[in-house]
Design a protein around this motif. Structure first.
Motif, PDB file in Angstrom:
ATOM      1  N   ILE A   1       0.843  -1.208   0.000  1.00  0.00           N
ATOM      2  CA  ILE A   1       0.000   0.000   0.000  1.00  0.00           C
ATOM      3  C   ILE A   1       0.871   1.247   0.000  1.00  0.00           C
ATOM      4  O   ILE A   1       0.580   2.250  -0.674  1.00  0.00           O
TER       5      ILE A   1
ATOM      6  N   PHE B   1       1.613   2.051  -3.393  1.00  0.00           N
ATOM      7  CA  PHE B   1       0.530   2.782  -4.080  1.00  0.00           C
ATOM      8  C   PHE B   1       0.580   4.264  -3.713  1.00  0.00           C
ATOM      9  O   PHE B   1       0.361   5.142  -4.551  1.00  0.00           O
ATOM     10  N   LEU B   2       0.898   4.565  -2.456  1.00  0.00           N
ATOM     11  CA  LEU B   2       0.975   5.982  -2.064  1.00  0.00           C
ATOM     12  C   LEU B   2       2.082   6.682  -2.865  1.00  0.00           C
ATOM     13  O   LEU B   2       1.914   7.797  -3.359  1.00  0.00           O
TER      14      LEU B   2
ATOM     15  N   GLY C   1      -1.358  11.265   3.337  1.00  0.00           N
ATOM     16  CA  GLY C   1      -0.881   9.880   3.280  1.00  0.00           C
ATOM     17  C   GLY C   1      -0.149   9.498   4.556  1.00  0.00           C
ATOM     18  O   GLY C   1      -0.365   8.416   5.113  1.00  0.00           O
TER      19      GLY C   1
ATOM     20  N   ASN D   1      -2.413   8.797   7.323  1.00  0.00           N
ATOM     21  CA  ASN D   1      -3.145   7.550   7.145  1.00  0.00           C
ATOM     22  C   ASN D   1      -2.257   6.313   7.255  1.00  0.00           C
ATOM     23  O   ASN D   1      -2.756   5.225   7.527  1.00  0.00           O
TER      24      ASN D   1
ATOM     25  N   ILE E   1      -2.487   4.288  10.337  1.00  0.00           N
ATOM     26  CA  ILE E   1      -3.842   3.713  10.447  1.00  0.00           C
ATOM     27  C   ILE E   1      -3.960   2.521   9.497  1.00  0.00           C
ATOM     28  O   ILE E   1      -4.515   1.472   9.842  1.00  0.00           O
ATOM     29  N   ILE E   2      -3.378   2.690   8.284  1.00  0.00           N
ATOM     30  CA  ILE E   2      -3.415   1.576   7.322  1.00  0.00           C
ATOM     31  C   ILE E   2      -2.646   0.389   7.890  1.00  0.00           C
ATOM     32  O   ILE E   2      -3.115  -0.762   7.860  1.00  0.00           O
TER      33      ILE E   2
ATOM     34  N   PHE F   1      -2.098  -0.340  10.983  1.00  0.00           N
ATOM     35  CA  PHE F   1      -2.888  -0.918  12.077  1.00  0.00           C
ATOM     36  C   PHE F   1      -4.026  -1.767  11.515  1.00  0.00           C
ATOM     37  O   PHE F   1      -4.232  -2.921  11.924  1.00  0.00           O
ATOM     38  N   SER F   2      -4.700  -1.241  10.475  1.00  0.00           N
ATOM     39  CA  SER F   2      -5.855  -2.000   9.975  1.00  0.00           C
ATOM     40  C   SER F   2      -5.391  -3.252   9.240  1.00  0.00           C
ATOM     41  O   SER F   2      -6.029  -4.304   9.328  1.00  0.00           O
TER      42      SER F   2
ATOM     43  N   TRP G   1      -4.608  -5.786  11.832  1.00  0.00           N
ATOM     44  CA  TRP G   1      -5.884  -6.279  12.359  1.00  0.00           C
ATOM     45  C   TRP G   1      -6.492  -7.304  11.394  1.00  0.00           C
ATOM     46  O   TRP G   1      -6.840  -8.426  11.750  1.00  0.00           O
ATOM     47  N   TRP G   2      -6.484  -6.911  10.125  1.00  0.00           N
ATOM     48  CA  TRP G   2      -7.056  -7.783   9.091  1.00  0.00           C
ATOM     49  C   TRP G   2      -6.271  -9.078   9.024  1.00  0.00           C
ATOM     50  O   TRP G   2      -6.833 -10.170   8.890  1.00  0.00           O
TER      51      TRP G   2
ATOM     52  N   LEU H   1      -7.022 -11.441  11.886  1.00  0.00           N
ATOM     53  CA  LEU H   1      -8.342 -12.084  11.751  1.00  0.00           C
ATOM     54  C   LEU H   1      -8.240 -13.297  10.841  1.00  0.00           C
ATOM     55  O   LEU H   1      -8.807 -14.344  11.105  1.00  0.00           O
ATOM     56  N   HIS H   2      -7.526 -13.118   9.743  1.00  0.00           N
ATOM     57  CA  HIS H   2      -7.505 -14.214   8.763  1.00  0.00           C
ATOM     58  C   HIS H   2      -6.222 -15.009   8.882  1.00  0.00           C
ATOM     59  O   HIS H   2      -5.756 -15.558   7.916  1.00  0.00           O
TER      60      HIS H   2
ATOM     61  N   LEU I   1      -6.515   6.353  -7.987  1.00  0.00           N
ATOM     62  CA  LEU I   1      -5.202   5.906  -7.489  1.00  0.00           C
ATOM     63  C   LEU I   1      -4.876   6.594  -6.161  1.00  0.00           C
ATOM     64  O   LEU I   1      -4.327   6.000  -5.236  1.00  0.00           O
TER      65      LEU I   1
ATOM     66  N   PRO J   1      -6.082   3.750  -1.774  1.00  0.00           N
ATOM     67  CA  PRO J   1      -5.271   3.305  -0.624  1.00  0.00           C
ATOM     68  C   PRO J   1      -5.786   3.889   0.699  1.00  0.00           C
ATOM     69  O   PRO J   1      -5.733   3.228   1.734  1.00  0.00           O
ATOM     70  N   LEU J   2      -6.332   5.102   0.643  1.00  0.00           N
ATOM     71  CA  LEU J   2      -6.805   5.731   1.887  1.00  0.00           C
ATOM     72  C   LEU J   2      -8.107   5.074   2.366  1.00  0.00           C
ATOM     73  O   LEU J   2      -8.502   5.238   3.510  1.00  0.00           O
TER      74      LEU J   2
ATOM     75  N   VAL K   1      -8.520   1.898   2.581  1.00  0.00           N
ATOM     76  CA  VAL K   1      -8.233   0.553   3.133  1.00  0.00           C
ATOM     77  C   VAL K   1      -8.732   0.408   4.579  1.00  0.00           C
ATOM     78  O   VAL K   1      -9.441  -0.542   4.891  1.00  0.00           O
ATOM     79  N   PRO K   2      -8.417   1.340   5.484  1.00  0.00           N
ATOM     80  CA  PRO K   2      -8.894   1.141   6.869  1.00  0.00           C
ATOM     81  C   PRO K   2     -10.415   1.003   6.958  1.00  0.00           C
ATOM     82  O   PRO K   2     -10.913   0.093   7.633  1.00  0.00           O
TER      83      PRO K   2
ATOM     84  N   VAL L   1     -11.387  -2.419   5.718  1.00  0.00           N
ATOM     85  CA  VAL L   1     -10.989  -3.526   6.599  1.00  0.00           C
ATOM     86  C   VAL L   1     -11.916  -3.604   7.812  1.00  0.00           C
ATOM     87  O   VAL L   1     -12.440  -4.669   8.144  1.00  0.00           O
ATOM     88  N   PHE L   2     -12.170  -2.436   8.441  1.00  0.00           N
ATOM     89  CA  PHE L   2     -12.992  -2.505   9.654  1.00  0.00           C
ATOM     90  C   PHE L   2     -14.466  -2.692   9.344  1.00  0.00           C
ATOM     91  O   PHE L   2     -15.197  -3.312  10.121  1.00  0.00           O
TER      92      PHE L   2
ATOM     93  N   SER M   1     -14.665  -6.450   8.620  1.00  0.00           N
ATOM     94  CA  SER M   1     -14.397  -7.309   9.798  1.00  0.00           C
ATOM     95  C   SER M   1     -15.534  -7.192  10.803  1.00  0.00           C
ATOM     96  O   SER M   1     -15.862  -8.166  11.494  1.00  0.00           O
TER      97      SER M   1
ATOM     98  N   LEU N   1     -12.884   5.993  12.931  1.00  0.00           N
ATOM     99  CA  LEU N   1     -12.300   6.363  11.622  1.00  0.00           C
ATOM    100  C   LEU N   1     -13.179   7.394  10.933  1.00  0.00           C
ATOM    101  O   LEU N   1     -12.720   8.432  10.450  1.00  0.00           O
TER     102      LEU N   1
END
Lengths: 255, 72, 201, 222
Positions: free
Chosen positions: A137, A140-141, A169, A172, A175-176, A178-179, A182-183, A186-187, D164, D168-169, D171-172, D175-176, D179, D201
Motif C-alpha cells: 500500500i 501505491f501511495l 498519506g 493515514n 492507520i493503514i 494498524f488495519s 488487524w485484518w 483475523l484471517h 489511485l 489506498p486511503l 483501506v482502513p 478492513v474494519f 471485519s 475512523l
C-alpha cells in the motif's frame, strides 16, 4: 530584523545547496561503495546460514534494509512536504519530488525480495503477510504522489498539491498499518509464520547493519544527485521562459 | 571460496533477489546520473547562448553574462 | 472605505506577470484596468478577491475590520457566470441571496430585466441572458468592492446600459469598482490603470 | 451555520434534480455486484462467505465514481468562486459539499446494499450489520473522496488519478467495515471492537479531511 538564516535557511538558496552537495557527494559516494563491498563480503563469506532457513536468510540482508528505506523515503517526503507547505522552503519541493522515485524503487525492491524470500519459505510468491501488504500500500501511495506531480503542469501548484497528499498519506499510513495488522490477525491461518527476521544473533546482525548503512548511504547519494538535477531542471525551465519572453518582446518590437 | 558455490537448494532465489537488486538499483543509479548530466548539459547550452536568468540579469545590468557561470 | 495596493507582484506558472504595482482606489472614483492580453488584468482581480496569493506586496481595504478576509467585502464577476444550469433563474439568485447573506431577489432580477425569465431553467438561457443573471448578483447583498472582469462580454446594447447604470449607481453611492474591460463600458471612470507599461499610471 | 445548511441543501437538491449522478452510482454498484458471481461461480455458500467483502468493495468503487463531481461542476461554471467569497470558510465549504455527497449518493448506495446482498446470498441475520456498518463507513468515503477530488480538480484525466490517490486511503474503512460484518456472520472476533474503530475512523475523517480538501481547493482557485 532579518534573523540570520539557520542551516535550513541558508540551504534555501539553491546555489548554496549545489555548492554544499557538490562537496559532500564524492565523499558520500566513496563511503557507499566501501560500505557496500564490506557488507557483501560479510554476507557471503562471514554470515552463518540460519538453522531453519539455511542460506535463504541471505535474502533478508537486502529485503530488510530496502523495507526500512521505503519507510524512511516516505518520512523524508513527508518532512519535506511540511517544509514546503508551512515554511514555503523553496528547496523542500525539490527534496520531496526527487525523493519519490528513489523511495518507490526501494519499496518495489522490498516487495520483490519479499516475494522471492516467500517462495522457498512457504512455496508461494506472494503471501498476504501484514508487513508485506503495508509495504504494497505504501507503494501505491508513492505511485499516487508521482502521478500527481506529473498531472499538474504548473510546478508550484504541483508541489503544494503533492505536499498536501503526502501529509494526508502520512497521517493515514499508521492507520493503514494498524488495519492491515488487524485484518491479518483475523484471517491468520496458523501455518504461515510471520515474515520475521530470524533470531538476531550478532553474526547475523552485524552484516545486516552494514548492509542497512550501505543502502542508506546509497539513498542519500541518489537523493542529493536527484535534487541537483531538479535544481538544474528548474533553472533550464526558467531560462527557457526568459527565452520565450525575450522572443515575444522581440516580435512585439518588430510588429 | 566454496561458501559462494553451495548456497543450498534455494540458491536460485538468492541469486534472483541479488540480481533483482542489482538491476533495480543499478537502473535507478544510471537513470538519476543520466538525468543530472542531461539537465546540466541543457543548462550549459542555454547559458552558452547568453540567455540570462532574470536575477542574473538584474544583478548585472550592463548585460555581462550574469554573475559568471551558474553555480555547479 | 479605500483600497490601497502597495508594490504588488504576481507570478503565475513561474513567470512574473507584473511587479511593483501600487495604486489606490478611491470611493466615488471607479478604476478601469486596461492593457494588452496577458498583462495580468485578470490576475490582479483574482489577487484582490483573495483567490491568488501575491508573490510579493500587500493590499488593504482601509475601513474594513482586519479578521474577515477581504473576499467577503467584494463581489467578483469573472469570465464565468456562477450559474447552475439545472436550477431556474429565480432559484439561482435565491440561493445566492440566501448564501451571501441577503438581498431582494425579484428586485435584482427586475433590475437586469430577467423577471419574465423567472422560472425558466438557467440551462436554456442565451449567453447574454446568463451573463445578466451572473451580474444580477451585484444587486443582492451590499458589498463595497466590485471586481469586474470583462463584465460586458456577450451583452447587447440595452443590457450594457443597465450594467453601466448599475456601476455608476454603485460608484455614486461611494462604492469601489475595479473593472477590466476592452469594450467601452459607458462609465466615467475616475482613474485608468494601464498594466504592462511599468505598472502604474 | 445558516449558510452551511443552505449549501448542503442546494447541493443535495442539485444532485436529485440532475439525477444522473445517483443513477450512475447505483447502476454501477448493481453491475459490479451482479458480475462478480459470473466470474467467481454460482456456488452459494462461497458467495455468502465473500458477500461482505464484495458488497463493500463494490460500494467503494461506486462511490469513487461519483466523488469527482463534488467540486468539478462548481469550478466549471464559476459557482465555486462565488461560494469561496461567501461567509463560509473553505473548510466548511468542503465539509458541506462532502456531507451533501454523502446524503445524495452515499445513503442511496447504502439503501441499495441489502437488495444487492440478496444476489450474494448474504445470511439473513447479517442484513442489519450490513446497513449499520455501511451507514457508519460511507461518510469517511465521501469526505476522503472529497480530498482526492479537490487535489485532482481541473486536471485533464483527473478521474483516473483520483482512484489511485484515494483507494489506498479507503483501506482502513474497508478492513474494519468488513471485519465488523464478519464478526457477526462468522464470529470469532467481537463485533463491537471493529465497529467502534470504524466509528472512530469516520469521525476523524469527517473532521480532518475538510482541512486537506480546503487547502487543495485554494490551489485550484489560484
Amino acid at each position: 530584523m532579518v534573523e540570520k538564516p539557520g542551516f535550513f535557511g541558508r540551504l534555501a538558496n539553491p546555489s548554496i545547496f549545489l555548492k554544499l552537495s557538490g562537496a559532500v557527494l564524492p565523499w558520500l559516494t566513496g563511503l557507499t561503495v566501501v560500505l557496500m563491498l564490506v557488507g557483501l563480503y560479510l554476507v557471503f563469506f562471514v554470515a552463518p546460514p540460519d538453522y531453519q532457513q539455511g542460506e535463504t536468510v541471505k535474502i533478508m540482508y537486502i529485503h530488510v534494509p530496502s523495507a526500512w528505506l521505503a519507510m524512511m523515503g516516505y518520512a523524508i517526503v513527508t518532512v519535506a512536504s511540511i517544509g514546503s507547505l508551512i515554511w514555503r522552503h523553496p528547496m523542500a519541493d525539490v527534496a520531496a519530488k526527487s525523493a519519490l522515485p528513489i523511495g518507490a524503487c526501494f519499496t518495489l525492491l522490498a516487495l520483490i525480495t519479499g516475494s522471492l524470500w516467500g517462495k522457498p519459505m512457504w512455496g508461494t510468491y506472494w503471501v498476504w503477510d501484514a508487513r508485506l501488504t503495508s509495504v504494497l500500500i505504501l507503494f501505491f501511495l508513492y505511485l499516487g504522489l508521482m502521478a500527481l506531480w506529473q498531472a499538474v503542469e504548473e510546478p508550484s501548484r504541483a508541489g503544494r498539491a503533492a505536499a498536501i497528499l503526502a501529509i494526508v498519506g502520512s497521517v493515514n499510513l499508521p492507520i493503514i498499518k494498524f488495519s492491515v495488522d488487524w485484518w491479518n490477525t483475523l484471517h491468520q491461518p496458523a501455518s504461515i509464520t510471520r515474515l520475521d527476521a530470524p533470531a538476531i544473533h550478532s553474526s547475523i546482525l552485524i552484516p545486516l547493519l552494514v548492509m542497512a548503512a550501505a543502502f542508506t548511504a546509497l539513498f542519500f547519494v541518489l537523493h542529493l544527485t536527484a535534487m541537483r538535477a531538479e535544481v538544474w531542471r528548474r533553472r533550464v525551465q526558467a531560462l527557457r521562459l526568459t527565452q520565450v519572453d525575450a522572443a515575444r518582446a522581440g516580435e512585439g518590437a518588430r510588429a | 571460496m566454496n561458501a559462494i558455490l553451495d548456497l543450498g537448494q534455494h540458491a536460485g532465489f538468492i541469486w534472483a533477489s541479488y540480481g533483482a537488486t542489482l538491476i533495480l538499483l543499478g537502473g535507478l543509479i544510471a537513470w538519476i546520473r543520466a538525468d543530472a548530466r542531461h539537465q546540466l548539459r541543457l543548462l550549459d547550452e542555454l547559458e552558452a547562448q547568453g540567455v540570462q536568468r532574470r536575477s542574473a540579469r538584474a544583478a548585472s545590468p550592463q548585460g555581462k553574462r550574469g554573475k559568471g557561470k551558474a553555480e555547479r | 472605505m479605500r483600497l490601497s495596493v502597495q508594490d504588488l507582484t504576481c507570478v503565475r506558472g513561474g513567470r512574473t506577470v507584473f511587479e511593483h504595482l501600487s495604486f489606490d482606489a478611491e470611493p466615488g472614483k471607479g478604476v478601469q484596468l486596461v492593457g494588452a492580453n496577458g498583462v495580468g488584468k485578470s490576475s490582479l482581480l483574482r489577487i484582490l478577491a483573495g483567490f491568488l496569493p501575491p508573490a510579493a506586496g500587500t493590499f488593504t481595504l482601509e475601513g474594513a475590520d482586519e479578521e474577515t478576509p477581504i473576499g467577503e467585502f467584494c463581489h467578483y464577476v469573472g469570465h464565468l457566470n456562477g450559474v447552475k444550469r439545472a436550477f431556474t433563474v429565480h432559484e439561482n439568485l435565491a440561493f445566492w441571496a440566501d448564501f451571501l447573506g441577503g438581498g431582494e431577489v425579484d428586485e435584482a432580477l427586475d433590475a437586469f430585466n430577467l423577471l419574465d425569465l423567472r422560472d425558466i431553467p438557467a440551462g436554456l438561457l442565451s449567453a447574454g441572458q446568463a451573463r445578466r443573471l451572473g451580474l444580477a448578483r451585484l444587486r443582492l447583498v451590499e458589498r463595497p468592492l466590485w471586481l469586474l472582469d470583462e463584465p460586458s462580454v456577450s451583452l447587447d446594447e440595452a443590457s450594457r446600459n443597465i450594467l453601466s447604470a448599475t456601476i455608476e449607481g454603485h460608484i455614486a453611492a461611494g462604492g469601489l469598482v475595479i473593472a477590466a474591460t476592452h469594450l467601452p463600458l459607458g462609465v466615467k471612470f475616475g482613474q485608468t490603470l494601464t498594466l504592462g507599461a511599468e505598472g502604474t499610471s | 451555520m445558516h449558510a452551511f445548511a443552505r449549501l448542503v441543501a442546494r447541493d443535495v437538491r442539485l444532485t436529485l434534480r440532475e439525477g444522473g449522478a445517483i443513477s450512475t452510482a447505483l447502476g454501477f454498484y448493481l453491475v459490479v455486484v451482479a458480475i462478480l458471481p459470473l466470474g467467481l461461480g454460482p456456488d452459494l455458500n462461497l458467495l455468502s462467505r465473500i458477500a461482505p467483502g464484495v458488497l463493500w468493495v463494490s460500494l467503494l468503487l461506486a462511490a469513487l465514481l461519483s466523488v469527482e463531481r463534488i467540486f468539478h461542476n462548481d469550478l466549471e461554471d464559476g459557482t465555486l468562486e462565488v461560494i469561496a467569497l461567501g461567509p463560509l470558510p473553505l473548510e466548511l465549504v468542503a465539509a458541506a459539499k462532502s456531507l451533501a455527497h454523502w446524503i445524495s449518493i452515499g445513503i442511496p448506495l447504502v439503501i441499495a446494499a441489502p437488495i444487492l446482498a440478496l444476489l450474494l446470498n448474504l445470511p439473513a441475520d447479517a442484513f442489519w450489520v450490513l446497513i449499520l456498518t455501511m451507514l457508519t463507513g460511507t461518510p469517511a468515503i465521501s469526505f476522503l473522496g472529497a480530498v482526492g477530488a479537490a487535489l485532482t480538480l481541473g486536471l485533464r484525466r483527473g478521474g483516473l488519478l483520483l482512484a489511485l490517490l484515494v483507494l489506498p486511503l479507503y483501506v482502513p474503512v474497508l478492513v474494519f467495515g468488513v471485519s465488523a460484518m464478519n464478526a457477526v456472520i462468522v464470529g470469532p472476533a467481537s463485533f463491537l471492537s471493529s465497529y467502534l474503530i470504524l466509528c472512530a475512523l469516520s469521525l476523524a475523517t469527517v473532521v480532518l479531511a475538510p482541512l486537506a480538501a480546503a487547502a487543495a481547493l485554494r490551489l485550484s482557485l489560484g
